[in-house]
Scaffold this active site. Structure first.
Site, short mmCIF file in Angstrom:
data_model
loop_
_atom_site.label_atom_id
_atom_site.label_comp_id
_atom_site.label_asym_id
_atom_site.label_seq_id
_atom_site.Cartn_x
_atom_site.Cartn_y
_atom_site.Cartn_z
N GLU A 1 -7.81 41.11 94.57
CA GLU A 1 -7.19 41.41 93.21
C GLU A 1 -7.34 40.42 92.24
O GLU A 1 -7.54 40.08 91.18
CB GLU A 1 -6.08 42.49 92.96
CG GLU A 1 -6.24 43.81 93.77
CD GLU A 1 -6.90 44.78 93.00
OE1 GLU A 1 -7.65 44.52 91.84
OE2 GLU A 1 -7.20 45.78 93.39
N ASP B 1 -17.36 48.99 98.25
CA ASP B 1 -18.02 49.08 96.99
C ASP B 1 -18.60 47.65 96.55
O ASP B 1 -19.85 47.38 96.52
CB ASP B 1 -17.41 49.79 95.66
CG ASP B 1 -16.01 49.29 95.74
OD1 ASP B 1 -15.51 48.41 96.52
OD2 ASP B 1 -15.20 49.82 94.83
N GLU C 1 -9.71 61.03 91.23
CA GLU C 1 -9.81 59.82 92.32
C GLU C 1 -10.62 60.23 93.27
O GLU C 1 -11.31 59.41 94.06
CB GLU C 1 -8.43 59.39 92.83
CG GLU C 1 -7.80 58.32 92.01
CD GLU C 1 -8.65 56.94 91.89
OE1 GLU C 1 -9.53 56.91 91.27
OE2 GLU C 1 -8.09 55.91 92.38
N GLU D 1 -15.61 52.68 86.15
CA GLU D 1 -16.96 52.55 86.77
C GLU D 1 -17.83 53.51 86.23
O GLU D 1 -18.99 53.20 86.07
CB GLU D 1 -16.63 52.96 88.27
CG GLU D 1 -16.29 51.78 89.09
CD GLU D 1 -14.68 51.51 89.07
OE1 GLU D 1 -14.08 52.56 88.33
OE2 GLU D 1 -14.06 50.73 89.60
N THR E 1 -17.50 42.33 89.20
CA THR E 1 -17.24 43.27 89.63
C THR E 1 -15.78 43.79 88.43
O THR E 1 -15.58 45.23 88.10
CB THR E 1 -16.60 43.86 91.05
OG1 THR E 1 -16.54 45.02 91.33
CG2 THR E 1 -15.22 42.85 91.27
#
Ligand code: DMJ
Length: 934
Positions: free
Chosen positions: A147, A294, A388, A406, A492
């Site tokens: 993160e 991902d 989710e 996304e 991302t």
């Protein structure tokens, strides 16, 4: 291909092994060029309408960013319900989610380049000054390496990239002297100790001040990390190296990628979700394109675009082939096992995979991108947001939605690739839903539960970094943006890195790059970038024609069989394998099949039945595999049925000024009183009861009569409180937790149980709020005196309907119809009930009670927890038609005890061959997965 209407440099077929610089530049160009191809199809959107929507996005950004700056900064994030900053250590821990918070003003840094994209150059200049003045990286706090890399390092680099662009333009940022880059470099060095492992895979967490090893670090004992965590560094680290000339960052990121590539499962070419950073063993062997993996795939393709290194493209293409072969089951993307990729590992999909259509656009594989995106859009239309996780038959599996970007990202890329105005309409819906359901007076609040519309006191930084960027760009024309977006690649976290980095300091860092895969079949290189002239040959309706067959895929879906059945099972004449839903313990044929599959039935002393599988006892390897699938289905069924026994959470919506229905609190239901889902919502002003615990006759009946009484939890049963306030004339009750600081953010909700006696006399609805949610109402009373709330199963629309509760909303209409159906057809009753309760996130564990508490939090007894698979009314026949199993169910319910298998695995002390050992690992991974949080 010529330049007109297509992508320059992407001939047909795409030039094999095109010089990287050309591809880096043209891949981005491909995304825009298709827009001009569009000539017909969905109604085109006028320039005015697009501008209006763009302005709406700007206004929404101002609302989010303005409230963060006013009420939260310098804290990492805004808590939009309580209108203050979230400071790590000052709020109850939310577990791993908090690892993004490093006391470094996360939201400000994550928002930097959004400000420039949204044309807020002056604000950007101010924000950069604030970062340089206020942000400290030397914090004794343990953060997630992943993160921190994507949000903070990426945020600083995105800010730097646009700062130097602005400086060069000559108007803004003239004072700027690479200060953000210096800060990024400092941060890079702080992250480097995480790579001190023999594998080169980074530790998942690091102490910003003390690193990993020092005793003060409080980290460094972890053994596992997720694949995305180790594989999503190359863009930021390479950019840092290339901007600064310090090669070490790119080298470390490459080494981690090389290791992951080496460890891919060689027969399937898939990677698992988590890996041991010391041994390189896969810890979780399930594989998908969503949570945990991902952005590993995303970074392989984008590293090729940014760095022009073919090895990344080769790896990406190899994985992509595997994904399309095993995981892609259009329009679904379903996790499989890396060793047995024909075996689905899950019956649900997570929201993170919504980025994948966008990546497919970059890859140039538009058709599956359109299909998956369309499926996702229909799920969104059903629930307003993407939950989710949702099941293969599109029901909610995990009900939260933390305002993830996304889907907006994929919508943007699909619009760029197709030019189809349909995607603008999709974007418009996203904007409307955000404003209608997530906007609160102090920002935008994550959805706690998309079914009830309740909120969570959370606005993640990625909402500003990504959502507004993609939405704004969707509606923007070239002239609306002050620089050429095509010169950049999105990380991302949607941070912008300039493509010119590909030619800067390019001789560094390739030491570890493997070359063993250069001999891959050239077909891997087809469609490296979208060739729009071939995709849309004189057919502007191309995208629409792909969507059309899917237009009812969600609404018309039957509850599906949960595990993909091997294709061989369908070969003509072969009997399809036994499904767990169909199993009847009294059916001799079924028992025979179990035996063939190596599954034995053990009758326990307490009357329950256990199923155990010994693969070695199966008649053949195919039967053994069927047995494994059967056992997995059985596990899923029992956990699903356990959930079905619980009541879904409810909503307390504050409807009076200044909230007007915008704040929705998630509430626990009661097992007594009227059922709020059946049209029994209750609206009224709130009043505190006296005594506040409601455990005796109220001394202030005049205050609570006709109102919703607030009562403190504890000292007597919930039902007793309900009777006392009912006797005083209250029309409903809200029990507020006495455990100070408790919150539905950190504690599982539970349902309030009765007192073991008849509770039919309780006619008023009762809901439970944790202390934090309760104090939002108590604070509102202190501030506004008159506070009106609505107790319901689902928040009502926040607009005019708030003024007139008697007008049923369309949603209520459909609920009414559902309720009518419930009386007319038992078959549909099950469906309605299932929809409303099945994926409840409610927890009824007794631990949610303090030991001294005499209230009763409902917890199913052990016998209740052993659910039977007989309650499921429907399944899917193999030709996809819904078939009614009522008859079978009847037969089964007569033999309930046999049909209530307590699935267990022959793990301990049993002779198992290597296949079984392997399978047991899969099963353990499967079980872990079920417990997993995103
Ligand atoms: C973002 O932080 C990034 O997009 C990341 O790759 C995963 N998802 C979150 C937002 O959902």
């Amino acid at each position: 291909m010529s330049e007109a209407g297509g992508c320059r440099g992407c001939g047909s077929p795409v030039p094999q092994r095109t010089p990287w610089s050309l591809v880096a530049a043209t891949t981005a160009l491909c995304l825009v060029s298709a827009t001009s191809v569009w000539t017909a199809g969905a109604e085109p959107m006028s320039r005015e309408e697009k501008q209006k929507l763009g302005n709406q996005v700007l206004e929404m950004f101002d609302h989010a960013y303005g409230n963060y700056m006013e009420h939260a900064y310098p804290a990492d994030e805004l808590m939009p319900l309580t209108c203050r900053g979230r400071v790590r250590g000052q709020e109850p821990s939310r577990g791993d989610v908090d690892d993004a918070l490093g006391k470094f003003s996360l939201t400000l840094i994550d928002s930097l380049d959004t400000l420039v994209v949204l044309n807020k150059t002056k604000e950007f200049e101010d924000a950069v000054r604030k970062v340089l003045r206020d942000v400290n990286l030397d914090n004794d706090v343990v953060v997630s390496v992943f993160e921190t890399n994507i949000r903070v390092l990426g945020g600083l680099l995105g800010g730097h990239s646009l700062a130097i662009m602005l400086k060069e333009k000559g108007e803004y940022m003239q004072w700027y002297n690479d200060e953000l880059l210096q800060m990024a470099k400092q941060l890079g060095y702080r992250l480097l100790p995480a790579f001190n492992t023999t594998s080169g895979l980074p530790y998942p967490r690091i102490n910003l001040k003390f690193g990993i090893r020092k005793p003060e670090a409080r980290t460094g004992t972890e053994t596992d990390t997720c694949t995305a965590c180790a594989g999503t560094l190359i863009l930021e680290f390479a950019a840092l190296s290339r901007f600064t000339g310090a090669t070490i960052f790119e080298e470390y990121a490459r080494k981690a990628l090389d290791f992951l590539w080496e460890k891919r499962q060689r027969s399937s070419n898939l990677v698992g979700v988590t890996i041991n950073i010391h041994t390189g063993d896969w810890v979780r062997k399930d594989s998908g394109v969503g949570a945990g993996i991902d952005s590993y795939y995303e970074y392989l393709l984008k590293a090729y675009v940014l760095l022009g290194d073919y090895s990344f493209l080769e790896r990406f293409n190899t994985h992509y082939d595997a994904i399309m072969r095993y995981i892609s089951q259009p329009p679904l993307l379903l996790d499989v096992h890396i060793h047995k990729p024909m075996l689905n590992a899950r019956t649900w999909m997570d929201a993170l995979l919504a980025f994948f259509p966008g990546l497919q656009v970059l890859k140039g594989d538009i058709r599956p991108a359109i299909e998956t995106h369309e499926m996702l859009y229909q799920v969104i239309k059903k629930h307003n947001f993407l939950p989710e996780a949702f099941t293969t038959d599109f029901r909610v599996h995990w009900a939260q939605h933390p305002l993830r970007p996304e889907f907006a990202e994929s919508t943007y890329f699909l619009y760029k690739a197709t030019g189809d105005p349909y995607y603008l309409e999709v974007g418009k819906t996203l904007i409307e839903n955000l404003n209608k359901y997530a906007r609160v007076p102090c920002g935008f609040a994550a959805m706690k539960d998309v079914r009830t519309g309740s909120h969570e006191d959370r606005m993640d930084s990625f909402f500003l970094a990504e959502m507004f960027k993609y939405l704004y760009l969707l509606f923007a024309d070239k002239e609306d943006i002050i620089f050429d977006i095509e010169d950049y690649i999105f990380t991302t976290e949607a941070h912008l890195l300039p493509l010119w980095l590909s030619t800067t300091n390019q001789n560094i860092s390739k030491k570890n790059t493997t070359s063993e895969y250069t001999e891959l079949d050239d077909s891997n290189f087809d469609w490296t970038c979208p060739n729009t002239q071939i995709l849309f040959p004189n057919d502007p309706l191309y995208a629409q024609s792909i969507r059309e067959p899917l237009k009812n895929v969600v609404d018309k879906s039957c509850p599906r069989g949960i595990i993909r059945v091997r294709e061989e099972s369908f070969r003509s004449g072969a009997k399809p394998p036994l499904r767990a839903r169909d199993f009847m313990a009294t059916n001799p044929e079924h028992l025979e099949i179990l035996k063939k599959m190596g599954v034995s039935l053990i009758h326990l002393k307490d009357g329950r039945v256990q199923l155990v599988q010994h693969a070695i006892q199966a008649a053949s390897s195919i039967d053994a595999e069927d047995g494994l699938r059967f056992m997995q289905e059985m596990i899923e069924l029992s956990s699903q049925q356990q959930k079905e026994q619980q009541l879904p959470p409810r909503a307390v919506q504050i409807v009076s000024h200044p909230f007007f229905g915008r704040v929705v609190l998630t509430a626990g239901p009661a097992q007594f009183g009227p059922d709020l889902s059946k049209h029994k919502e209750t609206r009224g002003f709130v009043a505190s009861s006296k005594p506040y615990n409601g455990c005796s006759e109220l001394t202030n009946p005049e205050a609570v009569v006709g109102k919703i009484a607030l009562i403190k939890r504890g000292q007597c049963m919930f039902a007793e409180k309900a009777r006392n306030i009912q006797n005083a004339g209250a029309i409903g009750g809200i029990v507020i937790d006495d455990n100070e600081g408790s919150s539905s953010d950190t504690a599982p909700l539970f349902q309030m149980a009765g007192d073991g006696k008849e509770t039919d006399d309780i006619k008023i609805p009762m809901l439970f709020l944790f202390s934090k949610e309760g104090s939002i109402i108590l604070d509102a009373i202190r501030e506004y005196e008159e506070v009106e709330v609505l107790l319901s199963d689902k928040a009502k629309d926040r607009d005019s309907e708030m003024e007139n509760e008697d007008q049923p909303s369309p949603e209520n209409d459909s609920q009414n119809q559902g309720a009518e159906r419930m009386t007319s057809s038992s078959h549909e009753v099950d469906l309605v009930d299932q929809e409303s309760s099945e994926e409840s996130s409610l927890n009824s564990h007794p631990e949610s009670l303090s030991p001294a508490d005499t209230d009763n939090a409902a917890s199913p007894s052990p016998s209740e927890q052993t659910s039977t698979p007989t309650e499921n009314p429907e399944t899917t026949s193999h030709d996809g038609e819904c078939i009614d199993l009522d008859n079978q169910l009847q037969e089964q319910s007569d033999t309930e005890e046999d049909a209530s298998p307590n699935v267990s695995w022959g793990k301990k002390g049993q002779p198992i061959d290597s296949i079984l050992a392997d399978w047991n690992e899969d099963i353990e991974a499967f079980e872990m997965m079920e417990k997993d949080e995103l």
